[in-house]
Design a protein around this motif. Structure first.
Motif, PDB file in Angstrom:
ATOM      1  N   HIS A  26       0.852  -1.197   0.000  1.00 12.83           N
ATOM      2  CA  HIS A  26       0.000   0.000   0.000  1.00 12.83           C
ATOM      3  C   HIS A  26       0.888   1.248   0.000  1.00 12.83           C
ATOM      4  CE1 HIS A  26      -2.796   3.090   1.576  1.00 12.83           C
ATOM      5  NE2 HIS A  26      -3.660   2.420   0.820  1.00 12.83           N
ATOM      6  N   SER A  43      -6.106   0.990  -2.042  1.00 14.24           N
ATOM      7  CA  SER A  43      -6.853  -0.245  -1.761  1.00 14.24           C
ATOM      8  C   SER A  43      -7.477  -0.826  -3.025  1.00 14.24           C
ATOM      9  CB  SER A  43      -7.977   0.012  -0.766  1.00 14.24           C
ATOM     10  OG  SER A  43      -7.610   0.913   0.202  1.00 14.24           O
ATOM     11  N   SER A 131     -12.120   4.776  -1.208  1.00 13.95           N
ATOM     12  CA  SER A 131     -12.143   6.243  -1.246  1.00 13.95           C
ATOM     13  C   SER A 131     -12.179   6.748  -2.694  1.00 13.95           C
ATOM     14  CB  SER A 131     -10.931   6.808  -0.506  1.00 13.95           C
ATOM     15  OG  SER A 131      -9.755   6.253  -1.022  1.00 13.95           O
ATOM     16  N   HIS A 201      -7.184  13.611   1.596  1.00 15.28           N
ATOM     17  CA  HIS A 201      -7.873  12.316   1.584  1.00 15.28           C
ATOM     18  C   HIS A 201      -9.241  12.491   2.247  1.00 15.28           C
ATOM     19  CE1 HIS A 201      -8.670   8.047   2.286  1.00 15.28           C
ATOM     20  NE2 HIS A 201      -7.724   7.801   1.392  1.00 15.28           N
ATOM     21  N   THR A 228      -5.562   7.856  -2.221  1.00 13.68           N
ATOM     22  CA  THR A 228      -4.105   7.958  -2.332  1.00 13.68           C
ATOM     23  C   THR A 228      -3.660   7.815  -3.798  1.00 13.68           C
ATOM     24  OG1 THR A 228      -3.885   5.593  -1.783  1.00 13.68           O
ATOM     25  CG2 THR A 228      -3.646   7.163   0.015  1.00 13.68           C
TER      26      THR A 228
HETATM   27  P1  13P Z   1      -6.894   4.374  -0.050  1.00 18.13           P
HETATM   28  O1  13P Z   1      -8.062   3.566  -0.507  1.00 18.13           O
HETATM   29  O2  13P Z   1      -6.967   5.780  -0.539  1.00 18.13           O
HETATM   30  O3  13P Z   1      -5.639   3.673  -0.346  1.00 18.13           O
HETATM   31  O4  13P Z   1      -6.989   4.509   1.540  1.00 18.13           O
HETATM   32  C1  13P Z   1      -6.912   3.405   2.370  1.00 18.13           C
HETATM   33  C2  13P Z   1      -6.681   3.803   3.749  1.00 18.13           C
HETATM   34  O5  13P Z   1      -6.541   2.996   4.630  1.00 18.13           O
HETATM   35  C3  13P Z   1      -6.649   5.213   4.037  1.00 18.13           C
HETATM   36  O6  13P Z   1      -6.332   5.396   5.355  1.00 18.13           O
END
Ligand code: 13P
Ligand code: SF4
Length: 316
Positions: A26, A43, A131, A201, A228
């Motif tokens: 990640h 993710s 996200s 974010h 992200t």
């Molecule tokens: P992302 O889906 O943007 O990678 O975020 C995952 C996450 O754990 C953010 O804290």
């Protein structure tokens, strides 16, 4: 990097080649872990990568719910996480019983769960989202249907604002790292950097107030609420030379590596996820050599959770 770390790095790279292993990391992982990974992403991108890889074993350098998601998507592959204690404070804010009770209070509602949830919570959900696709997923649900959005309240209020829906009920969960990013932190940096693009974010505690400022005060600032991976893409495409980054600081490694002519300023130097940082080269090496720690989701739970994930994948 210490001599020991260099040694681990070399051994990991050679073991990875000899065996049919892929390492996924990640964007918040330690720099040295990102550097030995075959793929680094958010993710959603990691889920897509797990689905598409032909490797037999995936060493998942991220947190536990992400490894579970990979196991749900690819039940025939072996998913290893180098440290079982790599959890997530946000995923821990709701358990299956709490969700069952909430559902009983809103029997006609559709449940949309952020990917930061356990497999059991996903199994009780209608849709999963990340996200980067939460707005798209919610927009795909009929306007008249009530939605239970969980577990992140800041992402939930951002989605409600973007979709202009009044019938979204949001679970009061938060991520300790992102909730710690406050409006004061933003005002402090924004006052010093007049030209920078501001990338935030949607899990951040400041997201709602930032949107409020932008929409109500007409603040003349390029503000972008992004996952992200969305931040990576934006930094690549933007003609701006300076960016303020409101998320976990692990992403700065990739941002700086891939955009050496641009400047990236973290909104908070101590926005660090202790769970993501549990994984290091020694643990990745141990994971490969000793074939640990396998993450498996019971088939019944996995089948139900997969429905929610598949619905998301078909939309995004
Ligand atoms: P992302 O889906 O943007 O990678 O975020 C995952 C996450 O754990 C953010 O804290
Ligand atoms: Fe969970 Fe927050 Fe860490 Fe992301 S940054 S993995 S939401 S605790």
């Amino acid at each position: 990097m210490t001599m020991l770390e260099i040694d681990y790095r070399e051994r990991i790279l050679s073991l990875k080649r000899q065996n049919n292993i892929i390492i996924l990391a990640h964007n918040y992982q330690l720099a040295e872990v990102q550097d030995i990974a075959d793929f680094v992403g958010d993710s959603l991108a990691l889920s897509h990568c797990a689905e598409q890889t032909e490797a037999d074993t995936i060493v998942f350098c991220g947190v536990h719910f992400m490894a579970e998601t990979a196991s749900i998507i690819c039940p025939d592959k072996k998913i290893l996480i180098p440290d079982l204690e790599a959890g997530c404070s946000l995923a821990s804010t709701i358990n299956p019983n709490e969700l069952k009770t909430w559902r009983c209070e809103h029997p006609d509602a559709v449940v949309v769960s952020y990917v930061n949830t356990t497999a059991e919570v996903k199994a009780l959900s209608d849709y999963c989202c990340t996200s980067s696709n939460a707005v798209k997923v919610v927009n795909n649900i009929s306007k008249d249907t009530d939605i239970l959005f969980l577990p992140d309240m800041f992402l939930g209020s951002y989605v409600a604002e973007m979709t202009k829906r009044k019938n979204i009920f949001v679970w009061p969960g938060e991520c300790h790292v992102h909730a710690g990013i406050k409006t004061e932190d933003i005002n402090n940096i924004l006052s010093k950097t007049k030209e920078a693009d501001f990338l935030v974010h949607p899990e951040c505690g400041c997201t709602s107030s930032t949107l409020y400022n932008v929409t109500k005060d007409g603040l003349n600032r390029n503000i972008h609420v992004l996952s992200t991976e969305g931040m990576m893409k934006h930094a690549r495409m933007s003609s701006s030379k300076q960016f303020i980054i409101a998320t976990e600081t692990g992403i700065l490694h990739r941002l700086r590596n891939e955009n050496p002519d641009k400047e990236f300023i973290p909104i908070k130097e101590d926005a660090v996820c202790k769970y993501m940082k549990r994984i290091n080269l020694e643990k990745v090496h141990n994971s490969i050599v000793n074939d640990v720690f396998e993450v498996r989701v019971p088939p019944k739970v996995a089948q139900k959770a997969k429905l929610a994930i598949d619905r998301m994948m078909s939309i995004s």
